[in-house]
Design a protein around this motif. Structure first.
Motif, PDB file in Angstrom:
ATOM      1  N   ARG A  44       6.820  -3.222 -11.032  1.00 34.96           N
ATOM      2  CA  ARG A  44       7.283  -4.556 -11.446  1.00 34.96           C
ATOM      3  C   ARG A  44       8.796  -4.747 -11.257  1.00 34.96           C
ATOM      4  NH1 ARG A  44       2.842  -3.332 -14.567  1.00 34.96           N
ATOM      5  NH2 ARG A  44       1.274  -5.016 -14.591  1.00 34.96           N
ATOM      6  N   GLN A  45       9.379  -3.931 -10.394  1.00 38.22           N
ATOM      7  CA  GLN A  45      10.798  -4.121 -10.076  1.00 38.22           C
ATOM      8  C   GLN A  45      10.971  -5.404  -9.261  1.00 38.22           C
ATOM      9  OE1 GLN A  45      13.382  -2.184 -11.122  1.00 38.22           O
ATOM     10  NE2 GLN A  45      11.928  -0.940 -12.297  1.00 38.22           N
ATOM     11  N   THR A  46      12.146  -6.010  -9.363  1.00 34.19           N
ATOM     12  CA  THR A  46      12.407  -7.240  -8.605  1.00 34.19           C
ATOM     13  C   THR A  46      13.050  -6.968  -7.249  1.00 34.19           C
ATOM     14  OG1 THR A  46      14.535  -7.479  -9.750  1.00 34.19           O
ATOM     15  CG2 THR A  46      12.619  -8.604 -10.713  1.00 34.19           C
ATOM     16  N   HIS A  47      13.718  -5.815  -7.126  1.00 33.84           N
ATOM     17  CA  HIS A  47      14.440  -5.535  -5.876  1.00 33.84           C
ATOM     18  C   HIS A  47      13.503  -5.236  -4.711  1.00 33.84           C
ATOM     19  CE1 HIS A  47      13.620  -1.207  -6.063  1.00 33.84           C
ATOM     20  NE2 HIS A  47      13.966  -1.234  -7.337  1.00 33.84           N
ATOM     21  N   ASN A  48      12.237  -4.924  -4.987  1.00 34.97           N
ATOM     22  CA  ASN A  48      11.317  -4.559  -3.897  1.00 34.97           C
ATOM     23  C   ASN A  48      10.176  -5.554  -3.760  1.00 34.97           C
ATOM     24  OD1 ASN A  48       9.920  -3.914  -6.212  1.00 34.97           O
ATOM     25  ND2 ASN A  48       9.136  -1.964  -5.451  1.00 34.97           N
ATOM     26  N   LYS A  49      10.359  -6.780  -4.243  1.00 33.21           N
ATOM     27  CA  LYS A  49       9.322  -7.796  -4.133  1.00 33.21           C
ATOM     28  C   LYS A  49       9.057  -8.172  -2.670  1.00 33.21           C
ATOM     29  CE  LYS A  49       9.411 -10.423  -8.470  1.00 33.21           C
ATOM     30  NZ  LYS A  49       9.665 -11.777  -9.026  1.00 33.21           N
ATOM     31  N   GLY A  50       7.886  -8.761  -2.427  1.00 30.21           N
ATOM     32  CA  GLY A  50       7.557  -9.232  -1.095  1.00 30.21           C
ATOM     33  C   GLY A  50       6.551 -10.353  -1.145  1.00 30.21           C
ATOM     34  N   ASN A  51       6.524 -11.187  -0.132  1.00 27.76           N
ATOM     35  CA  ASN A  51       5.521 -12.241  -0.029  1.00 27.76           C
ATOM     36  C   ASN A  51       4.162 -11.653   0.327  1.00 27.76           C
ATOM     37  OD1 ASN A  51       7.320 -14.337  -0.575  1.00 27.76           O
ATOM     38  ND2 ASN A  51       7.848 -14.618   1.600  1.00 27.76           N
ATOM     39  N   ASP A  52       3.110 -12.362  -0.054  1.00 29.11           N
ATOM     40  CA  ASP A  52       1.774 -11.974   0.370  1.00 29.11           C
ATOM     41  C   ASP A  52       1.695 -12.116   1.885  1.00 29.11           C
ATOM     42  OD1 ASP A  52      -0.898 -11.612   0.927  1.00 29.11           O
ATOM     43  OD2 ASP A  52      -1.584 -13.376  -0.182  1.00 29.11           O
ATOM     44  N   PRO A  53       1.525 -11.018   2.611  1.00 27.13           N
ATOM     45  CA  PRO A  53       1.548 -11.092   4.085  1.00 27.13           C
ATOM     46  C   PRO A  53       0.233 -11.555   4.696  1.00 27.13           C
ATOM     47  CG  PRO A  53       1.209  -8.834   3.385  1.00 27.13           C
ATOM     48  CD  PRO A  53       1.378  -9.636   2.124  1.00 27.13           C
TER      49      PRO A  53
ATOM     50  N   ALA B  45       6.877  -3.629  -2.235  1.00 27.26           N
ATOM     51  CA  ALA B  45       5.625  -4.361  -2.376  1.00 27.26           C
ATOM     52  C   ALA B  45       4.947  -4.612  -1.029  1.00 27.26           C
ATOM     53  CB  ALA B  45       5.877  -5.684  -3.091  1.00 27.26           C
ATOM     54  N   LEU B  46       5.714  -5.068  -0.048  1.00 21.53           N
ATOM     55  CA  LEU B  46       5.131  -5.393   1.245  1.00 21.53           C
ATOM     56  C   LEU B  46       4.497  -4.160   1.890  1.00 21.53           C
ATOM     57  CD1 LEU B  46       4.796  -7.727   3.292  1.00 21.53           C
ATOM     58  CD2 LEU B  46       6.900  -6.931   4.383  1.00 21.53           C
TER      59      LEU B  46
END
Length: 707
Positions: free
Chosen positions: A557-566, A530-531
């Protein structure tokens, strides 16, 4: 010519204008003839003529304003280009391929008209591609008016766009797609169809029913298309009246207009063709009788507008002009050695530079972490808020094509919801649906980008991008290079890609990125988390080059590659890989959905005492060769892996270059891992067997370590 200049509102031509029409006709033919002679002298390498079309084109030029109106032309438009301001000297510089050619710098065949000074957009060889681009350029006028951007984009309120072609080209699907959009959008566009009865050797009746495109389009008049037919294109006065009426219709913002005029082609299609092989002597004699080079000066003499002496003096003046121009061009310098790669990409905005590197400021994943689709959506909103020139469109991209119903509904916003909510925030002028026609999406985007907008378009699935391939490969990626940096089209094309979908099957699981990474001038991006998607998408939208932004839909929509809004300034430069995992025994070079599978296998391999380093390329063109060199030298064993098929896949180039350039750094042959050389199947078990899985990675690690 100043952009504020307008065409005089006259119903008849003055003597000077009528004589000027002949001057253009004669000059155009003399330039053709001199170029033909140059081809026979081996000073010109290709020649295609505009003979027989000159009267119509000379008349059309009188109705339009160079430097204000925009022009999307085709190869026979010599007289039109000359009348708009392209000199004989400039044409001959193109004929000999000199670097002094102001249109292309010697990069394009002659007859590919282009002049940024008078808004003749760069012409290409594929027939019909210009139609959709012209629609986009005309569409830009309306969208700029609605957003109050005319001044910023250098537009005026009564500009029009002219697009031309021969009769054969209107058999192309992109012509009909363009008419569909032009009429739907009611853009100020004039089609000029120069019907000489042949597309090389194929007569018009073979191209479409009735051999008359205007007759086929008569039914469209009720939908807002003005159609003017029955024009004698060999009569410049009649041609002027017809084109003037069409241009006035478009200038008044009454919608598009089409003029079909019958012309002749007294010369063969080009010097590579011999019309005597397919035209009878009687046909050729009839064309010669209608040739405006013969009929129009006779009319001027008959009507007393020129005396024989004045006619000869005018010809002598043109002859001298053409001869001087040829003398200057005949010995003009060729392109400089070593410049073949110049202007493939922007030289002012470099997305690989440190100026685009804001990655170090990104925070770690936390409780507010977002999925890849969420961060793509957030990034689109942030960039559209910052840049009013960004337009987002494609199939199902808007929340609703009828905005009045949005109070009752959540809205669509893309089949994967990547663009959800954009229309509510930025309005239907900036976020809108397109027809289900991929060439239309990209072609219109090119025209909009040429006028200064920043289109960020969506192709719904990679599997369906192929109808747009000609607009991408032959047009979008070549515009800056072929125009010698005078035109550009920095379009972003977002495309969901790949499989691992459990039921996607053949037409919703395709990759094929290698078909695009070898296209010079096109940036290709392929994030795995995501990031990275956020940072690379922002770089793409601030980049000045065309970008193919590939989004692995399995990872949306995977959870393992989530990221914060940078945040709204976060960018990742192109060509900068990410070391996902440090290791010492072997290296994996990969990208997209296979990154996580490589990691899963590496964790298991670690339990077996094998240390695996994983490099995520993130961008495929350009790619980070320095990072590849560093990891190869570190572990001395390499596996190149990707989701696409093995043979002729993207990894083949990396493996070949590593073996070629880093052979003495290797302790084992370069290995590859990819999908089977077949289509992705519907049943999940068979899909898993076809696509590379973590078990395949683990076995590849074990094999490579044993060598």
């Amino acid at each position: 010519m100043a952009k504020t200049e307008t065409v005089p509102d006259i119903t008849s031509l003055t003597r000077e204008q009528r004589v000027g029409l002949f001057r253009t006709i004669y000059a155009s033919r003399r330039i053709d003839d001199r170029e033909i002679m140059g081809k026979r002298q081996n000073k010109v390498y290709f020649q295609i003529n505009g003979a027989g079309h000159e009267a119509l084109q000379a008349a059309a030029a009188l109705c339009l304003v160079p430097g204000k109106d925009w022009f999307f032309l085709y190869y026979r438009d010599r007289a039109l280009s000359y009348a708009l301001g392209v000199s004989a000297r400039d044409m001959f510089m193109g004929s000999v391929g000199s670097r002094l050619d102001p249109a292309t710098g010697g990069r394009m065949m002659p007859g590919h008209w282009s002049d940024h000074r008078i808004n003749i957009f760069t012409t290409s060889s594929p027939t019909g591609t210009q139609f959709l681009q012209a629609v986009g350029a005309a569409e830009a006028l309306l969208r700029a008016e609605r957003e109050g951007l005319q001044g910023r984009l250098g537009m005026t309120s009564d500009e029009v766009v002219l697009v031309t072609s021969g009769d054969g080209t209107v058999a192309e699907g992109e012509f009909w797609e363009s008419v569909n959009s032009a009429v739907n959008l009611q853009v100020p566009l004039v089609y000029l169809i120069e019907d000489n009865g042949y597309a090389i050797s194929v007569p018009t009746e073979v191209q479409y029913p009735g051999a008359n495109v205007a007759a086929l389009l008569k039914g469209w008049e009720a939908q807002g298309l003005k159609v003017i037919d029955g024009v004698d294109g060999c009569d410049p006065v009649a041609s002027y009246e017809a084109v003037r009426e069409a241009v006035a219709h478009a200038r008044a913002r009454k919608g598009p207009a089409l003029v079909r005029a019958r012309v002749v082609r007294p010369y063969s299609h080009s010097l590579s063709d011999d019309e005597q092989l397919y035209k009878t002597p009687a046909q050729r004699e009839d064309e010669a009788r209608r040739d405006p080079l013969a009929t129009y000066p006779a009319r001027l003499l008959r009507e007393g507008l020129l005396t024989p002496g004045e006619l000869e003096a005018l010809k002598a003046e043109v002859d001298a002009e053409v001869d001087r121009a040829w003398e200057e061009a005949a010995d003009a310098p060729p392109p400089e050695s070593g410049t073949g790669s110049r202007h493939l990409y922007s030289e002012e905005v470099d997305p690989t530079s440190a100026a685009f590197d804001r990655e170090a400021h990104a925070g770690d994943q936390g409780t507010g972490a977002k999925t890849m689709i969420d961060l793509i959506n957030i990034t689109l909103k942030q960039e559209m808020a910052a840049n009013p020139l960004i337009l987002a469109f494609g199939e199902d991209v808007a929340d609703a094509s009828r905005p009045e119903i949005l109070d009752e509904l959540k809205g669509k916003g893309g089949v994967f919801k990547a663009t959800h909510g954009l229309q509510r925030i930025f309005g239907e002028n900036r976020v809108f649906n397109s027809p289900l026609a991929e060439a239309t999406i990209v072609g219109r985007a090119i025209g909009l980008a040429a006028r200064g907008f920043k289109p960020v378009v969506e192709i719904q699935f990679m599997d369906y991008i192929w109808p747009a391939m000609q607009q991408i490969r032959d047009e979008l990626a070549t515009i800056r290079w072929r125009s010698d940096n005078h035109f550009k089209a920095p379009v972003v094309i977002r495309v969901p890609i790949g499989g691992y979908l459990m039921g996607g099957s053949v037409y919703h699981s395709q990759c094929g990125e290698s078909s695009f990474t070898h296209i010079p001038g096109l940036r290709v991006v392929y994030p795995s988390r995501a990031l990275d998607a956020a940072g690379l998408l922002r770089t793409a939208m601030r980049c000045d080059d065309p970008v193919l932004f590939l989004e692995p839909k399995h990872l949306y929509r995977q959870t393992h590659n989530k990221g914060n809004d940078p945040g709204p300034d976060f960018m990742i430069p192109f060509g900068k890989a990410r070391t996902v995992r440090e290791g010492t025994d072997l290296s994996v070079i990969t990208y997209g959905s296979t990154v996580y599978r490589a990691v899963q296998a590496a964790r298991q391999a670690e339990a077996e005492g094998l240390s695996v380093e994983i490099l995520d390329l993130r961008t495929l063109n350009p790619y980070d060769w320095d990072a590849i060199v560093a990891t190869v030298k570190k572990t001395r064993r390499v596996l190149v892996a990707h989701e696409d098929t093995l043979q002729w896949g993207y990894g083949a180039e990396l493996a070949a270059r590593i073996a070629d350039d880093l052979f003495f750094e290797l302790d084992a042959p370069v290995k590859r891992l990819a999908a089977q050389d077949t289509w992705v199947a519907y049943h999940p078990a068979l899909e898993d067997e076809i696509l590379p899985q973590s078990t395949h990675f683990l076995e590849a690690y074990r094999t490579l370590a044993r060598i």
